[in-house]
Scaffold this active site. Structure first.
Site, PDB file in Angstrom:
ATOM      1  N   HIS A  80      -5.736  88.640 -53.608  1.00  0.00           N
ATOM      2  CA  HIS A  80      -7.127  88.894 -53.234  1.00  0.00           C
ATOM      3  C   HIS A  80      -7.481  90.359 -53.464  1.00  0.00           C
ATOM      4  O   HIS A  80      -6.636  91.249 -53.356  1.00  0.00           O
ATOM      5  CB  HIS A  80      -7.408  88.475 -51.788  1.00  0.00           C
ATOM      6  CG  HIS A  80      -6.606  89.191 -50.745  1.00  0.00           C
ATOM      7  ND1 HIS A  80      -6.993  90.397 -50.196  1.00  0.00           N
ATOM      8  CD2 HIS A  80      -5.447  88.862 -50.122  1.00  0.00           C
ATOM      9  CE1 HIS A  80      -6.118  90.775 -49.283  1.00  0.00           C
ATOM     10  NE2 HIS A  80      -5.155  89.865 -49.219  1.00  0.00           N
ATOM     11  N   ASP A  82     -10.011  91.995 -51.835  1.00  0.00           N
ATOM     12  CA  ASP A  82     -10.686  92.636 -50.708  1.00  0.00           C
ATOM     13  C   ASP A  82      -9.695  93.217 -49.713  1.00  0.00           C
ATOM     14  O   ASP A  82      -8.516  92.861 -49.694  1.00  0.00           O
ATOM     15  CB  ASP A  82     -11.619  91.649 -50.008  1.00  0.00           C
ATOM     16  CG  ASP A  82     -10.894  90.409 -49.502  1.00  0.00           C
ATOM     17  OD1 ASP A  82     -10.051  89.872 -50.243  1.00  0.00           O
ATOM     18  OD2 ASP A  82     -11.164  89.981 -48.364  1.00  0.00           O
ATOM     19  N   ASP A 112      -1.742  95.424 -48.742  1.00  0.00           N
ATOM     20  CA  ASP A 112      -2.508  94.186 -48.549  1.00  0.00           C
ATOM     21  C   ASP A 112      -3.874  94.303 -49.199  1.00  0.00           C
ATOM     22  O   ASP A 112      -4.854  94.622 -48.543  1.00  0.00           O
ATOM     23  CB  ASP A 112      -2.645  93.924 -47.045  1.00  0.00           C
ATOM     24  CG  ASP A 112      -3.291  92.606 -46.719  1.00  0.00           C
ATOM     25  OD1 ASP A 112      -3.299  91.729 -47.591  1.00  0.00           O
ATOM     26  OD2 ASP A 112      -3.789  92.446 -45.587  1.00  0.00           O
ATOM     27  N   GLU A 144     -10.749  87.023 -48.948  1.00  0.00           N
ATOM     28  CA  GLU A 144      -9.593  86.454 -48.248  1.00  0.00           C
ATOM     29  C   GLU A 144      -9.565  86.892 -46.798  1.00  0.00           C
ATOM     30  O   GLU A 144      -9.146  86.125 -45.915  1.00  0.00           O
ATOM     31  CB  GLU A 144      -8.296  86.869 -48.953  1.00  0.00           C
ATOM     32  CG  GLU A 144      -7.034  86.185 -48.425  1.00  0.00           C
ATOM     33  CD  GLU A 144      -6.362  86.934 -47.279  1.00  0.00           C
ATOM     34  OE1 GLU A 144      -5.435  86.367 -46.674  1.00  0.00           O
ATOM     35  OE2 GLU A 144      -6.765  88.089 -46.986  1.00  0.00           O
ATOM     36  N   GLU A 145      -9.986  88.119 -46.539  1.00  0.00           N
ATOM     37  CA  GLU A 145      -9.862  88.677 -45.191  1.00  0.00           C
ATOM     38  C   GLU A 145     -10.882  88.109 -44.205  1.00  0.00           C
ATOM     39  O   GLU A 145     -10.784  88.371 -43.006  1.00  0.00           O
ATOM     40  CB  GLU A 145      -9.995  90.204 -45.247  1.00  0.00           C
ATOM     41  CG  GLU A 145      -8.934  90.916 -46.080  1.00  0.00           C
ATOM     42  CD  GLU A 145      -7.545  90.878 -45.452  1.00  0.00           C
ATOM     43  OE1 GLU A 145      -7.385  90.216 -44.409  1.00  0.00           O
ATOM     44  OE2 GLU A 145      -6.627  91.491 -46.005  1.00  0.00           O
ATOM     45  N   GLU A 169       1.060  88.418 -51.623  1.00  0.00           N
ATOM     46  CA  GLU A 169       0.874  89.044 -50.311  1.00  0.00           C
ATOM     47  C   GLU A 169       2.139  89.814 -49.915  1.00  0.00           C
ATOM     48  O   GLU A 169       3.241  89.509 -50.385  1.00  0.00           O
ATOM     49  CB  GLU A 169       0.578  87.977 -49.254  1.00  0.00           C
ATOM     50  CG  GLU A 169      -0.762  87.295 -49.391  1.00  0.00           C
ATOM     51  CD  GLU A 169      -1.886  88.082 -48.743  1.00  0.00           C
ATOM     52  OE1 GLU A 169      -1.662  89.235 -48.317  1.00  0.00           O
ATOM     53  OE2 GLU A 169      -3.007  87.537 -48.666  1.00  0.00           O
ATOM     54  N   HIS A 355      -3.517  95.821 -42.292  1.00  0.00           N
ATOM     55  CA  HIS A 355      -4.552  95.972 -41.259  1.00  0.00           C
ATOM     56  C   HIS A 355      -4.237  97.111 -40.282  1.00  0.00           C
ATOM     57  O   HIS A 355      -4.727  97.117 -39.157  1.00  0.00           O
ATOM     58  CB  HIS A 355      -4.751  94.666 -40.469  1.00  0.00           C
ATOM     59  CG  HIS A 355      -5.051  93.474 -41.313  1.00  0.00           C
ATOM     60  ND1 HIS A 355      -5.360  92.232 -40.785  1.00  0.00           N
ATOM     61  CD2 HIS A 355      -5.094  93.310 -42.658  1.00  0.00           C
ATOM     62  CE1 HIS A 355      -5.580  91.370 -41.754  1.00  0.00           C
ATOM     63  NE2 HIS A 355      -5.416  92.011 -42.900  1.00  0.00           N
TER      64      HIS A 355
END
Length: 383
Positions: A80, A82, A112, A144-145, A169, A355
């Protein structure tokens, strides 16, 4: 042309410098169009055909599919584009400037998971894509997030059926073949307000919710007793009551009460099955108080995911890495890609850095990740 491709670290730097935050809050949400353009241009330089796909229902978000080679099957490498939003006050570095220090590459998306695309591009420098026996696909998705809208839409609309897929990932290069899903619901009860001095003239939504919670907790116990998957550290579906609010004054009969809850289903449990179990659990309340209880999705549901443990992809990757596949509790886009072909989740960096302020990827992952990507391309696209 391959000689137009920037050095690995410059690719990485450009990806991190291009903001592509996904957020449910419109003020924070950003388009990934600039990042998709970067990736598309680089894959075109490597000789790939590139398709950019607008994702409906998003704020100017896109998927990109780069493809090379002819015929059926082949390999799909996916990720992903984003990132999550960042808390400026908690970062000690510029999130959009790639910074190397003490064996770590810092920046928003380093682990990530924008970095995975830098690894793919770098590995492809030494691959003659004109000699592929089977096709190679690179998929870059949107959102995705938040909603996973990009992967959902791609899986719904594509005719591709590769032999297998790897989603990059951050798994610390430990292959993952299964994870739980995620369902998040709001239980809402509409009562009837009135003065607290005369309870019979109203319907107290908090009292009805108290009854509903009792049935939900019984469902939690039933899930634990009925479903098991021993490979997980928590080997049963979990149900959590995360947020509740009701009423506005101590001397008023509560007219509205809302409960937010989530369920983490095991692989193999269908969303229809889970919705049925929840509705059955709440049926006594709904029957006693018709029209007062509703169940609504807070977020689009994510099913559990599992790649067959005896699939060739599992065998090949376990042999290349000298490591057995694992199961994890977090969610990825794998359930949607898995509808197209057997899928593993495998990539550089640690999920523990995702994150987090001062997100980083350790430089020790650079060499083995590049080697792994090269090896899986050779195995699945050259033979």
């Amino acid at each position: 042309m391959k000689n137009k491709l920037p050095p690995f670290i410059e690719i990485y730097r450009a990806l991190i410098a291009t903001p592509s935050i996904s957020a449910t809050e419109e003020a924070l949400d950003q388009s990934n169009a600039d990042l998709i353009t970067l990736l598309a241009d680089w894959f075109k330089d490597l000789g790939f055909n590139v398709e950019v796909q607008p994702v409906p229902g998003t704020r100017n978000k896109f998927n990109m599919l780069a493809s090379c080679g002819q015929g059926a099957g082949g390999l799909l490498l996916a990720g992903h584009t984003d990132t999550v939003p960042f808390d400026d006050g908690r970062w000690t570095r510029d999130p959009f400037t790639l910074t190397e220090h003490d064996g770590k590459l810092y920046g928003l998306g380093t682990a990530d998971m924008k970095g995975f695309f830098a690894f793919i591009l770098d590995a492809l420098r030494d691959v003659d894509v004109t000699k592929l026996a089977k096709p190679l696909y690179i998929l870059a998705t949107a959102d995705e997030e938040t909603s996973m809208a990009g992967a959902r839409y791609f899986a719904e609309t594509t005719a591709l059926r590769p032999d297998c897929a790897i989603i990059g990932e951050p798994t610390s290069l430990q292959p993952v073949r299964a994870h739980k899903g995620h369902i998040s619901n709001a239980i809402r009860i509409q009562g009837q307000s009135g003065h607290s001095s005369d309870p019979a003239r109203g319907v107290n939504a908090i009292e009805l919710m108290h009854d509903a919670i009792g049935h939900i907790l019984q469902l939690r116990d039933n899930l634990k007793e009925r479903y098991h998957y021993d490979a997980f550290t928590v080997p049963y579906p979990t149900l959590n009551l995360g947020h509740i609010h009701g009423g506005d004054a101590s001397n008023r009969i509560c007219a509205c009460c809302e409960l937010h809850m989530d369920i983490r289903p095991l692989p193999g449990m269908t969303l229809n099955e889970l919705n049925g179990l929840l509705n059955d659990a709440l049926a006594p309340v709904s029957e006693r108080w018709p029209g007062r209880l509703t169940v609504d999705e807070l977020h689009p549901p994510i099913p559990g995911y599992e790649c067959p443990p005896n699939h060739q992809l599992v065998e090949v990757v376990e042999k290349l890495l000298g490591a057995k596949t694992e199961v994890v509790n977090y969610c990825t886009e794998a359930p949607f890609i898995q509808t197209l072909c057997p899928t593993l989740v495998l990539g550089p960096g640690s999920i523990n850095q995702a994150h987090q302020p001062d997100e980083y990827l350790e430089t020790r992952f650079i060499k083995p990740t590049r080697e792994l990507i090269t090896q899986v391309i050779h195995h699945f696209c050259w033979h």
